[in-house]
Structures are given as structure tokens and as C-alpha cells.
Design an enzyme around this catalytic site. Structure first.
Site, PDB file in Angstrom:
ATOM      1  CG  ASN A  87      38.671  24.960  -3.105  1.00  0.00           C
ATOM      2  OD1 ASN A  87      38.142  25.572  -4.036  1.00  0.00           O
ATOM      3  ND2 ASN A  87      38.046  24.042  -2.412  1.00  0.00           N
ATOM      4  NE  ARG A 104      -1.896  -2.338   3.244  1.00  0.00           N
ATOM      5  CZ  ARG A 104      -2.294  -2.840   4.425  1.00  0.00           C
ATOM      6  NH1 ARG A 104      -3.470  -2.507   4.915  1.00  0.00           N
ATOM      7  NH2 ARG A 104      -1.517  -3.656   5.094  1.00  0.00           N
TER       8      ARG A 104
HETATM    9  C1  UD1 Z   1      -1.892  -6.188  11.266  1.00  0.00           C
HETATM   10  C2  UD1 Z   1      -2.820  -7.105  12.048  1.00  0.00           C
HETATM   11  C3  UD1 Z   1      -4.073  -6.323  12.437  1.00  0.00           C
HETATM   12  C4  UD1 Z   1      -3.663  -5.093  13.242  1.00  0.00           C
HETATM   13  C5  UD1 Z   1      -2.619  -4.264  12.508  1.00  0.00           C
HETATM   14  C6  UD1 Z   1      -2.064  -3.231  13.460  1.00  0.00           C
HETATM   15  C7  UD1 Z   1      -2.533  -9.394  11.214  1.00  0.00           C
HETATM   16  C8  UD1 Z   1      -3.060 -10.448  10.338  1.00  0.00           C
HETATM   17  N1  UD1 Z   1      -3.185  -8.233  11.226  1.00  0.00           N
HETATM   18  O1  UD1 Z   1      -2.588  -5.808  10.086  1.00  0.00           O
HETATM   19  O2  UD1 Z   1      -4.932  -7.140  13.203  1.00  0.00           O
HETATM   20  O3  UD1 Z   1      -4.800  -4.316  13.530  1.00  0.00           O
HETATM   21  O4  UD1 Z   1      -1.525  -5.075  12.072  1.00  0.00           O
HETATM   22  O5  UD1 Z   1      -1.220  -2.313  12.823  1.00  0.00           O
HETATM   23  O6  UD1 Z   1      -1.555  -9.619  11.906  1.00  0.00           O
HETATM   24  N2  UD1 Z   1       4.695  -8.875   7.954  1.00  0.00           N
HETATM   25  C9  UD1 Z   1       5.701  -9.811   7.805  1.00  0.00           C
HETATM   26  N3  UD1 Z   1       5.477 -10.917   7.047  1.00  0.00           N
HETATM   27  C10 UD1 Z   1       4.295 -11.158   6.459  1.00  0.00           C
HETATM   28  C11 UD1 Z   1       3.260 -10.196   6.614  1.00  0.00           C
HETATM   29  C12 UD1 Z   1       3.505  -9.069   7.375  1.00  0.00           C
HETATM   30  O7  UD1 Z   1       6.790  -9.646   8.354  1.00  0.00           O
HETATM   31  O8  UD1 Z   1       4.169 -12.188   5.808  1.00  0.00           O
HETATM   32  C13 UD1 Z   1       4.971  -7.655   8.766  1.00  0.00           C
HETATM   33  C14 UD1 Z   1       4.859  -6.377   7.951  1.00  0.00           C
HETATM   34  O9  UD1 Z   1       6.109  -6.032   7.418  1.00  0.00           O
HETATM   35  C15 UD1 Z   1       4.388  -5.382   9.006  1.00  0.00           C
HETATM   36  C16 UD1 Z   1       3.659  -6.224  10.022  1.00  0.00           C
HETATM   37  O10 UD1 Z   1       4.023  -7.563   9.781  1.00  0.00           O
HETATM   38  O11 UD1 Z   1       5.464  -4.740   9.652  1.00  0.00           O
HETATM   39  C17 UD1 Z   1       2.154  -6.086   9.884  1.00  0.00           C
HETATM   40  O12 UD1 Z   1       1.772  -6.412   8.563  1.00  0.00           O
HETATM   41  P1  UD1 Z   1       0.697  -5.559   7.780  1.00  0.00           P
HETATM   42  O13 UD1 Z   1       0.520  -6.159   6.438  1.00  0.00           O
HETATM   43  O14 UD1 Z   1       1.004  -4.132   7.860  1.00  0.00           O
HETATM   44  O15 UD1 Z   1      -0.593  -5.921   8.658  1.00  0.00           O
HETATM   45  P2  UD1 Z   1      -1.899  -5.068   8.826  1.00  0.00           P
HETATM   46  O16 UD1 Z   1      -2.777  -5.284   7.654  1.00  0.00           O
HETATM   47  O17 UD1 Z   1      -1.583  -3.673   9.189  1.00  0.00           O
HETATM   48 CA    CA Z   2       0.240  -2.472   9.294  1.00  0.00          CA
END
Ligand code: UD1
Ligand code: CA
Length: 452
Positions: free
Chosen positions: A384, A15
Site C-alpha cells: 500500500n 513524592r
Molecule cells: C492533605 C491534608 C491532610 C489530609 C490529606 C488527605 C493539608 C495541609 N493536609 O495532605 O490533612 O489528610 O490531604 O489526602 O491540607 N495543593 C495545591 N497547592 C498547594 C499545596 C497542595 O493545590 O500549595 C494540592 C495538591 O496538588 C493536592 C492537594 O492540594 O492535590 C493536597 O496536597 P498534598 O500535598 O497532597 O497534601 P497531603 O500532604 O496529602
Molecule cells: Ca495528598
């Protein structure tokens, strides 16, 4: 009880629509993920394991003093934690799980969560927050008696569930062995086909464990960044917090809305910051200064009682009592001695300017060692660079450099020397000598009469 931390940072950050991994975007001038690491450490974490994947090499390169594990494919937050399993085989006690995209987390908040977790006999405690706009977050589903049931992701939520304002902050304390005991039981049967970490919670409960939900007092501290719009919003909150903490410590900030001060910056008491000012990196500013309007300082060391306006200065030092600007560029490797005056349209690079010297207008001073009490006339420059190499210019104490002088380096203008205006100096000038290096003026009589 010891505290270890896992930070999830492998996600693509789709995103953000960026070539850069999301967690390397900056908030308050500092990598987003570094804020998260610092918060964990402030809460007493003794070890931080960062899960990387997308852009792994760059994260490895730019984030020091943590351990890394690679999540080859990004199959969800639950899968991400599972990739760190090997690193926790010997661990006991609590593991704190954080996301690399929530940079407003504070050590104090994490400490409170950890304390609540320790005081309960829960296998896991999740941090929740009341968000005025919960779009994009996982919603907290509670039983009618208020106990925690599960998290539903936005994309899996019913219309009714989407109305819930209490969200999963993406922050958890887990009993480390119990966590790794259930992670493999999570399935990816959901809208995104991902293994969701929050799904570990109902599994633990089904196995007879207790799960707690701890609500954050200030929801802002849990804001996550998924898009550039959220990045700007979080940066804004961060800036305001930094400005407030400086004002509380005795710094006047005339217009906090147009003052951008990075997280690590220190500013002394009774310094006044005027509008449209950027103070970046590891800048340290002393007391009783007047900074701005329109200043950009990056990695600067600035003494007390310095006045500066409309200028850009980076990786240099400005000593006490200096007056600077408008329209000055101080470049890396420069030290401006105490009480020096630098006026309009002056550039100084990789030079030492001695105490009380004056560069009042239109100078370029590069690779120069200048003594104290030197006066440099308008339009004077150091030459310089010969197209291949840089050479140094030396100017002794109390020398006087007339207007429009070229100092062709390497050259040494000794103490008390005086250079006539318009000179091009290619040879050293001995102590207290007058150097004149320009064509002699010839006045031709009646020339204008003949021309007519
Ligand atoms: C996640 C939570 C959601 C919460 C929100 C808070 C899950 C499924 N959802 O959603 O409930 O409200 O965070 O901010 O956990 N990441 C990895 N590997 C992966 C996927 C993600 O390392 O395979 C890391 C991303 O880099 C990120 C974090 O996990 O730093 C969260 O992932 P993101 O995709 O941002 O989750 P959200 O949709 O925000
Ligand atoms: Ca997130």
C-alpha cells in the site's frame, strides 16, 4: 441550594518523583483528577474550579469543561483555596473542596457529606475516615466529648497524635462566604511552613461558628495518592471495583486479578473475559463474547458473539460473530464485518473487511476495501506504500486471493476474480477473471544427472 466545587491540583507532587503533574497520572486508565471531577458532578456540583500551578499548562490542555485558576507559588492547601477567591465573589451557599489526588471518591459519598452539612447549621463539615495505616495523613483531633477540635498534619503531630487512625480525607463542605472570610487569617507557623486549609476550621470555631466532622463508611473511597506505591494500590482497588460492577451486571471475569478494565468500558451480558486481558479507553463490547486470554483492546467497538484471543486491537470496530486470533493486530480505522475469520499472525490497518471474509493466516492488509465472502490465501499482502504515499486496494465480493499474492496498490480486484498463488498484481483484475502474474514454471530434464 447550589453546589460549587474547588479542586486542588497545583501541588508539585514531589513524592511521585515524576515529570508529569501528579493529578495527570492515571487510575483505571483515566486521569486521577478526572475521577474527582466526575464524583463532584455526580454529587450535583454545578461548577468546578480547578486550582493549578505545577504543570498548569498540561492540566489545562488535558482536562476539559472546568474553570482554572492559577496558584503561582505552592504555599499550601489554604493558600491554594485563597487563589480561587475572585471566582467565588458572587457565590452563596456551599462550596465543596476536594483534592485532585483522591480518585476513589464517589458521588454517593460526597452527596452524603453535602446532605449532612446542609442538615446541620455548621459553617464547615469535614470528611474523615478510619485508616488502618494513617501515615501521611492529617489526624483528626476531637474533644473528650467527641466534638471536632482540629487537624494535625503528620509532620506536626506528636507521637501520641500519630497513633490516631481517624484522618482528614481532604474533603470539605464550607459556607462559601464564611470560608473566604477566614482564609487570610491562616498562618504558616508549622513544620512545612505552609498555609494549611484545615487550619481554617479552628479559626471558624473561635469566631463562634460550628464545624462538623462526618465519617466515611468506606475509608478506601478517601485514599489519597502521594507516591507511586499508593498509585498502584489505588489503581488495584479501582480495578477490583470495576470488575465487581461488571460481574454484578452479568459479565463473567474468569480471573479478576489479571483483568484490567478501564473506568469507561462497557461490556454486555454473558460475555466471558479470560485472564491477562486489558480493555482500555472507550471500548464497548457486546453480549455473549469470549474475550481473551491475552487480549488488549483500546478504544474498540465490538459487537455480539465475538471470539478473540492473544491479540491487540485499537481504535477499530469488530462486528458480530467475528473470530479473531491468535496473534492478530487490528489497527486504527478498521472495520471487521460480521462473521469474518481472522487467524494467526494477521495485521489489518485502515481497512474495511466485508461480511464473512476470511484472513486465516499470515496476511498484511492495509488501506483496503474488501467485499464480503473474500478468501485471502496464506502469506498474501497489500503493498500500500510506495515510500511516499499510501494507496488503496479494492477487492470485490467473493474474490479469491491465492497464497503469497502481492497486491500493489492502487489496484482493483473485481468481484469473483481469482488470483493464482504467488502472483504480484499491479493491474486491475476484471470481474470473474483469473489473473496469473508470475514466471511460468520451466522443468529442465536430466539436470540433476548432469550436475552429478
Ligand atoms: C492533605 C491534608 C491532610 C489530609 C490529606 C488527605 C493539608 C495541609 N493536609 O495532605 O490533612 O489528610 O490531604 O489526602 O491540607 N495543593 C495545591 N497547592 C498547594 C499545596 C497542595 O493545590 O500549595 C494540592 C495538591 O496538588 C493536592 C492537594 O492540594 O492535590 C493536597 O496536597 P498534598 O500535598 O497532597 O497534601 P497531603 O500532604 O496529602
Ligand atoms: Ca495528598
Amino acid at each position: 441550594m447550589s453546589l460549587e466545587t474547588i479542586i486542588l491540583a497545583a501541588g508539585k507532587g514531589t513524592r511521585m518523583r515524576s515529570k508529569l503533574p501528579k493529578v495527570l497520572h492515571k487510575v483505571g486508565g483515566k486521569f486521577m483528577i478526572q475521577h474527582v471531577i466526575d464524583a463532584a458532578r455526580n454529587a450535583g456540583s454545578e461548577r468546578e474550579v480547578v486550582v493549578i500551578g505545577s504543570g498548569a499548562e498540561l492540566v489545562r490542555e488535558l482536562i476539559p469543561n472546568v474553570e482554572f485558576v492559577l496558584q503561582e507559588e505552592q504555599l499550601g492547601t489554604g493558600h491554594a483555596v485563597l487563589s480561587a477567591k475572585k471566582s467565588f465573589e458572587q457565590s452563596k451557599g456551599t462550596v465543596l473542596i476536594l483534592c485532585g489526588d483522591t480518585p476513589l471518591l464517589t458521588g454517593t459519598l460526597l452527596e452524603k457529606l453535602f446532605a449532612a452539612h446542609k442538615d446541620s447549621n455548621c459553617a464547615a463539615t469535614i470528611l474523615t475516615a478510619e485508616m488502618p495505616n494513617a501515615t501521611g495523613y492529617g489526624r483528626v483531633i476531637r474533644e473528650t466529648d467527641g466534638t471536632f477540635r482540629k487537624i494535625v498534619e503528620e509532620k506536626d503531630a506528636t507521637e501520641l497524635e500519630k497513633k490516631i487512625r481517624e484522618v482528614n480525607a481532604g474533603v470539605y463542605c464550607f459556607d462559601v462566604q464564611k470560608l473566604f472570610g477566614v482564609l487570610e487569617k491562616i498562618n504558616n507557623d508549622n513544620a512545612q511552613g505552609e498555609y494549611y486549609l484545615p487550619d481554617a476550621l479552628p479559626i471558624l470555631m473561635a469566631e463562634g461558628e460550628k464545624v462538623g466532622a462526618f465519617s466515611a463508611e468506606y475509608a478506601d473511597e478517601t485514599l489519597g495518592i502521594n507516591s507511586r506505591i499508593q498509585l498502584a494500590a489505588v489503581d488495584r482497588i479501582f480495578r477490583m471495583k470495576k470488575n465487581r460492577s461488571l460481574m454484578n451486571a452479568g459479565v463473567t471475569i474468569v480471573d479478576p486479578n489479571t483483568t484490567f478494565i478501564d473506568s469507561e468500558v462497557q461490556i454486555g451480558q454473558d460475555t466471558v473475559i479470560h485472564p491477562n486481558t486489558y480493555i482500555e479507553g472507550n471500548t464497548i463490547i457486546g453480549e455473549d463474547c469470549k474475550i481473551g486470554p491475552n487480549i488488549r483492546f483500546t478504544d474498540m467497538k465490538v459487537g455480539n458473539k465475538v471470539t478473540a484471543q492473544f491479540s491487540y486491537c485499537h481504535e477499530a470496530e469488530i462486528c458480530d460473530g467475528v473470530t479473531l486470533g491468535p496473534y492478530v493486530h487490528i489497527r486504527p480505522g478498521t472495520t471487521i464485518g460480521a462473521n469474518v475469520k481472522i487467524g494467526n499472525f494477521v495485521e489489518v490497518k485502515n481497512s474495511d473487511i466485508g461480511e464473512g471474509s476470511k484472513l486465516p493466516h499470515l496476511q498484511y492488509i492495509g488501506d483496503t476495501d474488501m467485499g464480503s465472502g473474500v478468501n485471502v490465501g496464506c502469506g498474501s499482502v497489500t503493498c500500500n506504500y510506495d515510500g511516499k504515499q499510501k494507496f488503496r486496494t479494492k477487492i470485490g465480493d467473493n474474490a479469491f486471493i491465492g497464497c503469497n499474492t502481492n497486491l500493489v496498490a492502487p489496484v482493483n480486484v473485481e468481484e469473483g476474480a481469482y488470483i493464482a498463488a504467488g502472483s504480484t498484481i499491479t493491474k486491475d483484475v476484471p470481474k470473474n477473471n483469473l489473473a496469473v502474474a508470475r514466471a511460468r514454471q520451466t522443468n529442465i530434464e536430466v539436470w540433476n544427472d548432469k550436475r552429478k
